[in-house]
Scaffold this active site. Structure first.
Site, PDB file in Angstrom:
ATOM      1  N   MET A 244       0.853  -1.179  -0.190  1.00  0.00           N
ATOM      2  CA  MET A 244       0.015   0.050  -0.151  1.00  0.00           C
ATOM      3  C   MET A 244       0.739   1.242   0.099  1.00  0.00           C
ATOM      4  SD  MET A 244      -3.115  -1.122   2.685  1.00  0.00           S
ATOM      5  CE  MET A 244      -2.047  -1.842   3.842  1.00  0.00           C
TER       6      MET A 244
ATOM      7  N   GLN B  45       7.631  -4.778  -4.287  1.00  0.00           N
ATOM      8  CA  GLN B  45       6.873  -4.466  -5.343  1.00  0.00           C
ATOM      9  C   GLN B  45       7.267  -3.392  -6.310  1.00  0.00           C
ATOM     10  OE1 GLN B  45       2.562  -2.832  -5.666  1.00  0.00           O
ATOM     11  NE2 GLN B  45       2.255  -4.877  -6.063  1.00  0.00           N
TER      12      GLN B  45
ATOM     13  N   CYS C  72      -2.426  -0.958  -9.552  1.00  0.00           N
ATOM     14  CA  CYS C  72      -2.723   0.261  -8.838  1.00  0.00           C
ATOM     15  C   CYS C  72      -3.911   1.118  -9.958  1.00  0.00           C
ATOM     16  CB  CYS C  72      -1.423   1.275  -8.714  1.00  0.00           C
ATOM     17  SG  CYS C  72      -1.779   2.803  -8.028  1.00  0.00           S
TER      18      CYS C  72
END
Length: 415
Positions: free
Chosen positions: A46, A123, A153
Site C-alpha cells: 500500500m 513491489q 494500482c
C-alpha cells in the site's frame, strides 16, 4: 469531479456477508518458488502505508502465543514465521524508473528493511521491460525474498505513465515485461493485478495463464476492475476462475474485513492464500485474529478470536508512533555519519522528514482510533500537534485520562 484513489477514501460499500461453510479456513502454509510462507496470509503493498515501520509493526501486532490458554494453541510454531499470523509482507510499490536512476545511498533508503521482516517481497511498477528487469536485479541484490510486479494500482498519475492497472490494456507488453524480469532474476517473481481495465475488458484469466507460461511463481488478484477503484463488491468469482485456469499459487484479494471473510474467500474460490490491504491499518490485529480463528476452528469446530481492548489500542497506537520516531532518529544518525556538517540542503531534508513523520502520524490516527470511545477528541489533539513528541504526549494524556475516569467510576459503583 476527478476520482482520487487514496487510502482514506477506501471505505467499503455495503460490505457483503458471506456464508460460512463448516470447514472453511485459511491454509497453514504456501510455497512460492523456494520461499515458504506460513500461514498463507499476505500484507498487501500500500502506497504511503507499508514502509518498514508499518511492516514490522504488523508483524509484531500479529504475533500470538501458542500456550494452553490461547486460541492459537493448535497453530504449530513450525508452520508460522516467528509465530506471526502474517506470513508475507510487501513493500510500498516503488517506481522502477526512479529506482534505476537513484544514487546508491538514496536507493538504500527506499529499499530499507530489517532481518525480522523476512520473508519480504519488493513491489515494482513501470512499463519499460529493460528498466523493470534492472530494478528487479537491484531488489534481488538487496536481499529481498521475492519481487512483485504491480498491475493493479488505479491511481491516475500511475496509469498516465502506463503503469499499474494501465498496463492491463496491453497484454503483449505485459508478456515482454514478464519475460524480461523472469530472465533477470532467480528469486521468485510474482504479479498482482486486477480483473481488467473495465467490465468490457476483463483479462484476468488470460493474464494469469500468461504469467504461468512466462515462469512467474504466483499471481495475486484484486477482484475489481481499474474502473471500479475501491467501490462496490469485490467479485470473488474471478479469483475462482483464475484458480481453475492455472497451476501456480493464486492469492485472493478484496473485501477481507474479518477472519470469517478470509475463510469464506478460501472456501468460495479455492485460492491458496489471502491478501489483506485496507483492513490492516484500521485493525492491525487482523492477521493474528485469522490465526486464532483457524486454530480454534480446527480444535473445536467453532472459530473464535480475540477482540482488542482499549488498553490494546493504547499500546498499539503508542508503539507504532514510537517506532516512527525511533526510525526517524536512526535515519538522522546515518545521515550525520555520512556528512561532517549539516548543509542547508541537508537541514531542509531533515525538516521535511520530521514533517512527513508527523503527517503520517496524523494520517494513521484516523484509522487507529476507529472504535475508541471519544476517539474524535484524540484525533483533534493529534491533528493539532506540531511534532512527534507532542503527538505521543496527546496519546498518553488521552488514555491516562480515560483510565482515571474509568477507575473513578468503578470506585463510585463499589462505594
Amino acid at each position: 469531479m476527478k476520482k482520487r484513489y487514496t487510502l482514506e477514501q477506501k471505505h467499503w460499500d455495503n460490505p457483503a456477508d458471506h456464508p460460512m461453510p463448516e470447514h472453511a479456513r485459511v491454509p497453514a502454509t504456501l510455497t512460492i518458488g523456494n520461499v515458504k510462507i506460513a500461514p498463507a496470509t499476505v500484507l498487501a503493498p500500500m502506497a504511503g502505508v507499508t514502509d518498514t515501520v508499518f511492516r514490522r509493526f504488523i508483524k509484531n501486532a500479529s504475533q500470538f502465543s501458542a500456550d494452553a490458554d490461547s486460541n492459537a494453541a493448535n497453530v504449530e510454531a513450525a508452520t508460522s514465521n516467528q509465530q506471526s499470523g502474517c506470513g508475507l509482507i510487501m513493500t510500498e510499490f516503488t517506481s522502477a524508473d526512479g529506482l534505476s536512476r537513484m544514487r546508491e545511498t538514496k536507493r538504500k533508503r527506499y529499499l530499507t528493511y530489517y532481518d525480522d521482516e523476512h520473508p519480504i517481497s519488493a513491489q515494482l511498477f513501470g512499463s519499460n521491460p529493460e528498466t523493470l528487469a534492472d530494478s528487479a536485479r537491484i531488489v534481488q541484490d538487496a536481499g529481498f525474498d521475492l519481487v512483485d510486479l504491480n498491475l493493479g494500482c488505479p491511481a491516475k498519475r500511475v496509469v498516465a505513465c502506463n503503469g499499474g492497472s494501465g498496463l492491463l490494456r496491453d497484454l503483449p507488453l505485459i508478456e515482454t515485461i514478464f519475460k524480461a524480469v523472469r530472465a533477470a532474476v532467480t528469486i521468485p517473481f510474482t504479479v498482482k493485478f486486477r480483473i481488467g481495465w473495465n467490465d468490457a475488458n476483463i483479462v484476468c484469466v488470460e493474464l494469469a495463464k500468461l504469467a504461468e507460461d512466462c515462469g512467474l511463481n504466483a499471481a495475486a488478484l484484486h477482484a475489481r476492475t481499474r474502473e471500479d477503484g475501491y467501490t462496490g463488491q469485490a467479485r470473488w468469482e474471478y479469483i475462482a476462475a483464475v484458480k481453475d485456469a492455472v497451476k501456480i499459487p493464486v492469492i485472493g484479494n478484496g473485501d477481507i474485513r474479518t477472519p470469517e471473510d478470509a475463510a469464506a474467500m478460501v472456501d468460495a474460490t479455492g485460492c491458496d492464500a489471502v491478501m489483506i490491504g485496507r483492513t490492516a491499518p484500521s485493525n492491525p490485529w487482523i492477521f493474528r485474529q485469522i490465526a486464532q480463528y483457524t486454530a480454534s476452528k480446527e480444535a473445536t469446530g467453532v472459530g473464535t478470536y480475540d477482540h482488542p481492548t482499549n488498553d490494546d489500542r493504547y499500546r498499539m497506537i503508542r508503539t507504532y508512533f514510537q517506532m516512527m520516531v525511533d526510525e526517524l532518529a536512526i535515519e538522522e544518525q546515518a545521515e550525520a555519519a555520512r556528512a561532517a556538517a549539516i548543509t542547508a540542503s541537508g537541514q531542509i531534508a531533515r525538516d521535511q522528514r520530521h514533517r512527513d513523520c508527523v503527517g503520517k502520524m496524523k494520517q494513521f490516527a484516523s484509522w487507529f482510533t476507529h472504535g475508541v470511545p471519544g476517539g474524535s477528541a484524540l484525533r483533534k489533539q493529534i491533528f493539532d500537534s506540531k511534532n512527534g513528541a507532542a503527538v505521543l504526549g496527546a496519546v498518553e494524556h488521552f488514555f491516562e485520562t480515560k483510565q482515571a475516569v474509568e477507575e473513578a467510576n468503578a470506585e463510585a459503583i463499589l462505594a
